[in-house]
Design a protein around this motif. Structure first.
Motif, PDB file in Angstrom:
ATOM      1  N   TYR A 251      32.083  44.535  44.148  1.00 25.32           N
ATOM      2  CA  TYR A 251      32.787  43.118  44.223  1.00 25.32           C
ATOM      3  C   TYR A 251      31.955  42.145  43.335  1.00 25.32           C
ATOM      4  O   TYR A 251      32.380  41.382  42.639  1.00 25.32           O
ATOM      5  CB  TYR A 251      33.184  42.623  45.789  1.00 25.32           C
ATOM      6  CG  TYR A 251      34.318  43.312  46.200  1.00 25.32           C
ATOM      7  CD1 TYR A 251      35.508  44.052  45.618  1.00 25.32           C
ATOM      8  CD2 TYR A 251      34.637  43.255  47.781  1.00 25.32           C
ATOM      9  CE1 TYR A 251      36.295  44.759  46.450  1.00 25.32           C
ATOM     10  CE2 TYR A 251      35.554  43.724  48.567  1.00 25.32           C
ATOM     11  CZ  TYR A 251      36.354  44.506  47.796  1.00 25.32           C
ATOM     12  OH  TYR A 251      37.358  45.273  48.510  1.00 25.32           O
ATOM     13  N   GLN A 254      31.236  42.573  39.850  1.00 25.14           N
ATOM     14  CA  GLN A 254      32.348  42.502  38.902  1.00 25.14           C
ATOM     15  C   GLN A 254      32.937  44.024  38.377  1.00 25.14           C
ATOM     16  O   GLN A 254      33.401  44.042  37.499  1.00 25.14           O
ATOM     17  CB  GLN A 254      32.156  41.637  37.745  1.00 25.14           C
ATOM     18  CG  GLN A 254      31.954  40.287  37.701  1.00 25.14           C
ATOM     19  CD  GLN A 254      30.271  39.972  38.044  1.00 25.14           C
ATOM     20  OE1 GLN A 254      29.458  40.452  37.500  1.00 25.14           O
ATOM     21  NE2 GLN A 254      29.920  39.225  39.100  1.00 25.14           N
ATOM     22  N   LYS A 256      35.720  46.911  38.860  1.00 27.44           N
ATOM     23  CA  LYS A 256      37.200  47.007  38.877  1.00 27.44           C
ATOM     24  C   LYS A 256      37.663  47.426  40.534  1.00 27.44           C
ATOM     25  O   LYS A 256      36.916  48.382  41.051  1.00 27.44           O
ATOM     26  CB  LYS A 256      37.848  47.808  38.049  1.00 27.44           C
ATOM     27  CG  LYS A 256      38.064  47.318  36.717  1.00 27.44           C
ATOM     28  CD  LYS A 256      38.724  48.522  35.977  1.00 27.44           C
ATOM     29  CE  LYS A 256      38.879  48.441  34.390  1.00 27.44           C
ATOM     30  NZ  LYS A 256      39.738  49.517  33.947  1.00 27.44           N
ATOM     31  N   HIS A 265      44.021  42.047  47.579  1.00 26.63           N
ATOM     32  CA  HIS A 265      43.574  41.846  46.153  1.00 26.63           C
ATOM     33  C   HIS A 265      43.032  42.674  45.360  1.00 26.63           C
ATOM     34  O   HIS A 265      42.445  43.720  45.924  1.00 26.63           O
ATOM     35  CB  HIS A 265      42.619  40.631  46.342  1.00 26.63           C
ATOM     36  CG  HIS A 265      43.062  39.305  46.860  1.00 26.63           C
ATOM     37  ND1 HIS A 265      43.735  39.125  48.304  1.00 26.63           N
ATOM     38  CD2 HIS A 265      43.119  38.004  46.314  1.00 26.63           C
ATOM     39  CE1 HIS A 265      44.013  38.054  48.103  1.00 26.63           C
ATOM     40  NE2 HIS A 265      43.892  37.102  47.195  1.00 26.63           N
ATOM     41  N   SER A 266      43.340  42.686  44.122  1.00 30.85           N
ATOM     42  CA  SER A 266      42.959  43.618  43.010  1.00 30.85           C
ATOM     43  C   SER A 266      42.199  42.681  41.768  1.00 30.85           C
ATOM     44  O   SER A 266      42.730  41.578  41.774  1.00 30.85           O
ATOM     45  CB  SER A 266      43.940  44.387  42.485  1.00 30.85           C
ATOM     46  OG  SER A 266      44.702  44.915  43.496  1.00 30.85           O
ATOM     47  N   TYR A 267      41.381  43.339  41.121  1.00 33.34           N
ATOM     48  CA  TYR A 267      40.749  42.834  40.022  1.00 33.34           C
ATOM     49  C   TYR A 267      40.430  44.001  39.042  1.00 33.34           C
ATOM     50  O   TYR A 267      39.929  45.022  39.187  1.00 33.34           O
ATOM     51  CB  TYR A 267      39.510  42.073  40.579  1.00 33.34           C
ATOM     52  CG  TYR A 267      38.239  41.723  39.729  1.00 33.34           C
ATOM     53  CD1 TYR A 267      38.503  40.410  39.004  1.00 33.34           C
ATOM     54  CD2 TYR A 267      37.173  42.529  39.343  1.00 33.34           C
ATOM     55  CE1 TYR A 267      37.567  40.085  38.153  1.00 33.34           C
ATOM     56  CE2 TYR A 267      36.389  41.861  38.453  1.00 33.34           C
ATOM     57  CZ  TYR A 267      36.574  40.761  37.576  1.00 33.34           C
ATOM     58  OH  TYR A 267      35.469  40.405  36.896  1.00 33.34           O
ATOM     59  N   ASN A 268      40.624  43.302  37.678  1.00 28.05           N
ATOM     60  CA  ASN A 268      40.109  44.420  36.691  1.00 28.05           C
ATOM     61  C   ASN A 268      39.486  43.836  35.541  1.00 28.05           C
ATOM     62  O   ASN A 268      39.533  44.219  34.325  1.00 28.05           O
ATOM     63  CB  ASN A 268      41.324  45.198  36.164  1.00 28.05           C
ATOM     64  CG  ASN A 268      42.619  44.048  35.268  1.00 28.05           C
ATOM     65  OD1 ASN A 268      41.953  42.952  35.191  1.00 28.05           O
ATOM     66  ND2 ASN A 268      43.533  44.692  34.964  1.00 28.05           N
ATOM     67  N   SER A 271      42.260  40.327  34.819  1.00 29.97           N
ATOM     68  CA  SER A 271      43.220  39.524  35.570  1.00 29.97           C
ATOM     69  C   SER A 271      43.059  39.823  36.997  1.00 29.97           C
ATOM     70  O   SER A 271      42.170  40.977  37.361  1.00 29.97           O
ATOM     71  CB  SER A 271      44.546  39.973  35.364  1.00 29.97           C
ATOM     72  OG  SER A 271      44.763  41.354  35.851  1.00 29.97           O
ATOM     73  N   ARG A 272      43.463  38.980  37.948  1.00 32.13           N
ATOM     74  CA  ARG A 272      43.394  39.499  39.303  1.00 32.13           C
ATOM     75  C   ARG A 272      44.808  39.469  39.875  1.00 32.13           C
ATOM     76  O   ARG A 272      45.466  38.659  39.428  1.00 32.13           O
ATOM     77  CB  ARG A 272      42.328  38.623  40.114  1.00 32.13           C
ATOM     78  CG  ARG A 272      42.539  37.116  39.989  1.00 32.13           C
ATOM     79  CD  ARG A 272      41.368  36.249  40.511  1.00 32.13           C
ATOM     80  NE  ARG A 272      41.389  35.036  40.395  1.00 32.13           N
ATOM     81  CZ  ARG A 272      40.320  34.290  39.843  1.00 32.13           C
ATOM     82  NH1 ARG A 272      39.227  34.702  39.910  1.00 32.13           N
ATOM     83  NH2 ARG A 272      40.514  33.069  39.441  1.00 32.13           N
ATOM     84  N   TRP A 274      47.335  39.802  43.755  1.00 30.55           N
ATOM     85  CA  TRP A 274      47.428  39.938  45.335  1.00 30.55           C
ATOM     86  C   TRP A 274      48.559  40.295  45.776  1.00 30.55           C
ATOM     87  O   TRP A 274      49.793  39.736  45.350  1.00 30.55           O
ATOM     88  CB  TRP A 274      46.926  38.491  45.964  1.00 30.55           C
ATOM     89  CG  TRP A 274      47.626  37.324  45.224  1.00 30.55           C
ATOM     90  CD1 TRP A 274      48.536  36.483  45.533  1.00 30.55           C
ATOM     91  CD2 TRP A 274      47.169  36.449  43.949  1.00 30.55           C
ATOM     92  NE1 TRP A 274      49.002  35.472  44.916  1.00 30.55           N
ATOM     93  CE2 TRP A 274      48.385  35.438  43.943  1.00 30.55           C
ATOM     94  CE3 TRP A 274      46.290  36.694  43.060  1.00 30.55           C
ATOM     95  CZ2 TRP A 274      48.090  34.520  42.874  1.00 30.55           C
ATOM     96  CZ3 TRP A 274      46.374  35.671  41.963  1.00 30.55           C
ATOM     97  CH2 TRP A 274      47.290  34.941  41.908  1.00 30.55           C
ATOM     98  N   CYS A 295      50.249  38.015  39.824  1.00 32.65           N
ATOM     99  CA  CYS A 295      49.187  38.513  38.724  1.00 32.65           C
ATOM    100  C   CYS A 295      48.723  36.968  38.211  1.00 32.65           C
ATOM    101  O   CYS A 295      49.574  36.389  37.916  1.00 32.65           O
ATOM    102  CB  CYS A 295      49.613  39.337  37.964  1.00 32.65           C
ATOM    103  SG  CYS A 295      48.237  39.833  36.733  1.00 32.65           S
ATOM    104  N   ASP A 306      33.701  33.202  38.191  1.00 32.37           N
ATOM    105  CA  ASP A 306      33.763  34.617  39.080  1.00 32.37           C
ATOM    106  C   ASP A 306      32.477  35.104  38.769  1.00 32.37           C
ATOM    107  O   ASP A 306      31.746  35.507  39.950  1.00 32.37           O
ATOM    108  CB  ASP A 306      34.678  35.496  38.324  1.00 32.37           C
ATOM    109  CG  ASP A 306      36.167  35.240  38.904  1.00 32.37           C
ATOM    110  OD1 ASP A 306      36.195  34.372  39.676  1.00 32.37           O
ATOM    111  OD2 ASP A 306      36.995  35.960  38.414  1.00 32.37           O
TER     112      ASP A 306
END
Ligand code: SF4
Length: 378
Positions: A251, A254, A256, A265-268, A271-272, A274, A295, A306
């Motif tokens: 996390y 940074q 994915k 939550h997700s992050y790529n 984009s993020r 939830w 998104c 971030d």
């Protein structure tokens, strides 16, 4: 490299400080398991080209899942994704769930890391916070887990509790040392809006400790870590060498991740997203093959912020070279000039081209971050 997170939102009872999305509707467990499986399938293309390095069962209380249910999720991940051979697979567990029978089952599962929510080794603290377990259960479950072959164990402790003292906090740390666990997550209590502690605080039923006492407890923690060969690698996280949490580190670096389940939550990097923080709505959407998520596409400012927020939390700090590579010379120069006053008053230091918080700076990290992040796109 990427991680997959399963949020198991069930709790048998609610702790007085907790504001995570949880529910006591345990009768919905089977429905949730089916919905999580479906969400995994619907989203498998998101990490089609990434190797899965970590799988994390968080909550809530994932130790309410039995071995077969845990294995089902792990097998599904292996079936649909490319999973690293030595993937870190963590299960968060409550001490009272870690019985001999359950630990025997877990020991024969692919779970290779336990994160145990102990919070304190004092019964009075456990009662005050409405934890389900006793201090004795906390001690015994760690010893039993080690006997069953778990040698990558993290425990959570809370400091800064009302009525806490340096002496009691020291005792918690000494017990942690004697248990020979590999990882400690130590969080200062925060009075989150709407929690029982928040209400009690407003009604003056509990009195928060002073800032001076908070700082003393934190300093004690940092000194304890140095003395006992624990690496202080993130504001709240400590590990003996080679046992840093790969999942949480990803996390902060940074990488994915894909979060499954209500409120996950997700992050790529671009984009993020939830998921809805509501179990019935989550289940209803998945029953119609719909994803219950929102998104947000990240602007360059979001990406910079971030990067700053996650990097400054860690012992590696903010790499100025990476800032230059990812955001350009102007952004780097602006950052360097904003950081200067914090370096001058010893809240941040520079090491090998990276900006790192000092111990004093850690306590002011929110204020420092507010100064360093950008407000809007240039
Ligand atoms: S067991 Fe964990 S998730 Fe559940 S209420 Fe307590 S702190 Fe929150």
């Amino acid at each position: 490299m990427a991680g997959i997170y399963f949020h198991i939102p069930f709790c048998r009872q609610r702790c007085h400080y907790c504001d995570f999305y949880t529910t006591t509707q345990l009768n919905k467990k089977q429905e949730l398991i089916l919905a999580l499986q479906k969400e995994l399938l619907l989203r498998k293309s998101e990490l089609a080209h990434d190797e899965i390095q970590t799988i994390y069962f968080g909550g809530g209380t994932p130790s309410l899942l039995n071995k077969n249910e845990i294995c089902l999720f792990i097998e599904s991940v292996k079936e649909h994704f490319q999973v690293s051979k030595n993937a870190e697979i963590t299960l968060e567990a409550n001490p009272d769930d870690l019985t001999t029978i359950y630990l025997n089952e877990l020991a024969s599962s692919p779970v290779n890391r336990l994160s145990v929510g102990i919070q304190s080794f004092h019964d009075a603290d456990l009662k005050l916070t409405n934890r389900r377990h006793s201090a004795e259960q906390a001690l015994q479950c760690i010893k039993m887990a080690q006997e069953k072959g778990f040698h990558n164990i993290s425990i959570d402790l809370i400091y800064g509790l009302p009525n806490s003292s340096l002496e009691k906090w020291n005792q918690n740390l000494e017990i942690t040392k004697d248990l020979h666990v590999q990882h400690l997550s130590a969080y200062h209590l925060t009075y989150e809006k709407g929690t029982v502690f928040d209400i009690w605080n407003q009604k003056k039923k509990i009195i928060p400790i002073s800032d001076e006492e908070s700082i003393l407890q934190f300093q004690t923690l940092v000194e304890w870590a140095v003395k006992n060969n624990f690496i202080h690698y993130e504001i709240s996280n400590f590990a003996v060498p080679d046992y840093l949490s790969q999942h949480n580190t990803s996390y902060w670096q940074q990488k994915k991740y894909m979060g499954l389940g209500p409120s996950a939550h997700s992050y790529n990097r671009d984009s993020r997203s939830w998921n809805v923080s509501n179990l019935p709505q989550y289940l209803a959407a998945l029953s119609k093959d719909e994803l219950p998520s929102e998104c947000e596409w990240l602007t360059e400012t979001d990406k910079f912020n971030d990067f700053i927020i996650t990097s400054l939390r860690t012992r590696w700090g903010i790499s100025l070279e990476k800032v230059q590579q990812q955001f350009g010379t102007d952004v780097r120069e602006s950052l360097v000039s904003k950081v200067r006053p914090f370096i001058d008053n010893k809240k941040i230091y520079e090491k090998d081209g990276c900006l790192v918080l000092t111990n004093e700076g850690v306590f002011l990290s929110d204020m420092i971050l507010a100064e360093l992040i950008k407000i809007e796109d240039d």
